[in-house]
Design an enzyme around this catalytic site. Structure first.
Site, PDB file in Angstrom:
ATOM      1  N   ARG A  38       0.822  -1.212   0.000  1.00  0.00           N
ATOM      2  CA  ARG A  38       0.000   0.000   0.000  1.00  0.00           C
ATOM      3  C   ARG A  38       0.862   1.271   0.000  1.00  0.00           C
ATOM      4  O   ARG A  38       0.455   2.289  -0.551  1.00  0.00           O
ATOM      5  CB  ARG A  38      -0.944  -0.010   1.204  1.00  0.00           C
ATOM      6  CG  ARG A  38      -2.072  -1.007   0.989  1.00  0.00           C
ATOM      7  CD  ARG A  38      -3.025  -1.068   2.143  1.00  0.00           C
ATOM      8  NE  ARG A  38      -4.189  -1.868   1.760  1.00  0.00           N
ATOM      9  CZ  ARG A  38      -5.065  -2.346   2.613  1.00  0.00           C
ATOM     10  NH1 ARG A  38      -4.919  -2.124   3.904  1.00  0.00           N
ATOM     11  NH2 ARG A  38      -6.090  -3.055   2.196  1.00  0.00           N
ATOM     12  N   LYS A 201     -19.327 -15.693   2.031  1.00  0.00           N
ATOM     13  CA  LYS A 201     -20.714 -15.343   2.341  1.00  0.00           C
ATOM     14  C   LYS A 201     -21.490 -14.765   1.170  1.00  0.00           C
ATOM     15  O   LYS A 201     -21.039 -13.842   0.507  1.00  0.00           O
ATOM     16  CB  LYS A 201     -20.727 -14.322   3.489  1.00  0.00           C
ATOM     17  CG  LYS A 201     -20.237 -14.895   4.806  1.00  0.00           C
ATOM     18  CD  LYS A 201     -20.309 -13.848   5.883  1.00  0.00           C
ATOM     19  CE  LYS A 201     -19.906 -14.409   7.241  1.00  0.00           C
ATOM     20  NZ  LYS A 201     -19.901 -13.356   8.261  1.00  0.00           N
ATOM     21  N   GLY A 351      -9.049  -7.599  -1.705  1.00  0.00           N
ATOM     22  CA  GLY A 351      -9.347  -8.595  -0.679  1.00  0.00           C
ATOM     23  C   GLY A 351      -8.604  -9.902  -0.855  1.00  0.00           C
ATOM     24  O   GLY A 351      -7.446  -9.943  -1.262  1.00  0.00           O
ATOM     25  N   GLY A 374     -13.304  -3.576  -0.169  1.00  0.00           N
ATOM     26  CA  GLY A 374     -14.649  -3.039   0.085  1.00  0.00           C
ATOM     27  C   GLY A 374     -15.057  -2.018  -0.950  1.00  0.00           C
ATOM     28  O   GLY A 374     -16.198  -2.008  -1.430  1.00  0.00           O
TER      29      GLY A 374
END
Length: 394
Positions: A38, A201, A351, A374
């Site tokens: 990052r 999920k 992710g 996200g």
């Protein structure tokens, strides 16, 4: 892109405030940075700004979640300054506060493009609430604002949406690149377009699946959420992961998706969540006492066939528990399939899928790896991202 970028603004002699994403992973014992991706991702923007002759560059970033005094000690941004200084090749002054005379004086006295890193924005309770007073205060420190933290633009925080409400603003190279890749893939993809969605999920991906079913030519589902869909179709799933409260939603998605939706037809199963045990392949029904931990070989073939000739591919979420070697084959197969596509725009949506691509050695074989899990998911849902909406239009 209809937003201003740093090439559209004048920064010479000015104090430039930059929202970066230095939310780096660290060793729990030593606190040392374990992956500086990052920080590296911010370098093109920072080097360009330095070359333009600003008075100062003031960097804002969060690090971790900060709710207690213990969190503050654990998520001190001071750890980033030496690594950034080393990578950037200039002195980076760390200011151990988020407001007050020490910060104001450091900014006022800076010149010759001094780089200043401000302490963790989340030390301020008003950061995540987008407190208007805090956004206005931080904005008062500079002349122009650059948004380059794609991983945070889906949050309306004081440092992402509050500051640009008071200053001329532009996107840095990282945010510009993310908008160019993901924005084009979602709004104007070259076809055929295929979306691959994995992860645990259904609840995390419902809106993404629904939006991509409208846009993509094919939507492939894998990962742990497979078994909620399987149960919705009446199959036995053994001890596999399932979201009982999402079964009706899964039924609706299956009905809406029709031939566009491609679900796994077999699984790699085990009688324990472990790398050893009675590991084998089964069809659509998982026997009692077993759990599905990866997609099976027939599902892999179906994915390869669905990807043949694709010109745009978005992938978010691994196909199985790729961290365990026996259940990494599905994820590796997707990596290989993307690496072998000719003239395709292949986008990895941050992710776990980004971690998998890098860990498995395919990072240089895809077009773009998003820096924001996200944010990229919400972009794929078709949502307006507050941090991008706040940037000035061209």
């Amino acid at each position: 892109m209809d937003k201003k970028t740093i090439k559209d603004i004048e920064v010479a002699g000015k104090t430039v405030l930059v929202r970066v994403d230095f939310n780096v992973p660290r060793n729990k014992e030593t606190g040392e940075i374990t992956n500086d991706n990052r920080i590296v991702a911010a370098l093109p923007t920072l080097k360009y700004l330095l070359a333009e002759g600003p008075k100062a560059i003031v960097l804002f970033s969060h690090l971790g979640k900060v709710k207690t005094e213990e969190d503050k000690a654990k998520n001190d941004l001071a750890v980033v300054a030496p690594r950034l200084s080393e990578l950037l090749g200039v002195d980076v002054k760390f200011v151990n506060c988020t407001r007050g005379a020490e910060l104001e004086n450091a900014v006022k006295e800076a010149n010759n493009g001094q780089v200043i890193l401000v302490q963790n924005t989340r030390y301020e309770a008003g950061e995540s609430k987008n407190d208007p007073e805090l956004g206005k205060y931080w904005a008062s420190l500079g002349d122009v604002f650059v948004e380059d933290a794609f991983g945070s633009v889906h949050r309306a925080h004081a440092s992402t949406a509050g500051i640009p409400a008071h200053l001329p603003s532009a996107a840095g190279f990282l945010v510009e690149k993310e908008i160019a890749y993901i924005g084009k893939a979602v709004s104007n993809p070259e076809r055929p377009m295929v979306a691959i969605l994995g992860g645990a999920k259904v609840s995390d991906k419902i809106l993404v699946i629904e939006n991509l079913l409208k846009i993509a030519d094919k939507v492939i589902v894998g990962g742990g959420m497979t078994y909620t869909f399987m149960k919705a179709m009446g199959h036995n799933i053994g001890n596999s992961l399932v979201e009982e409260d999402r079964i009706e939603v899964a039924k609706e998605i299956i009905a809406k998706g029709g031939d566009k939706l491609i679900l796994p037809v077999d699984s790699v199963i085990n009688n324990a969540f472990a790398e050893t045990g009675d590991i084998k392949v089964c069809g659509e029904d998982v026997p009692e006492g077993y759990m599905g931990l990866d997609i099976g070989p027939k599902s892999v073939e179906n994915i390869k066939n669905a990807l043949a000739g694709a010109k745009t591919v978005i992938w978010n979420g691994p196909m199985g528990v790729f961290e365990m070697e026996p259940f990494a084959k599905g994820t590796i197969a997707v990596c290989e399939a993307l690496a072998n596509l000719d003239d395709a725009n292949t986008i990895i949506g941050g992710g776990d899928s980004a971690a998998a691509v890098m860990q498995l050695g395919y990072a240089d074989k895809v077009s773009h790896i998003s820096t924001g899990g996200g944010a990229s998911l919400e972009y794929m849902e078709g949502k307006v991202l507050p941090g991008i909406a706040a940037i000035d239009d061209k």
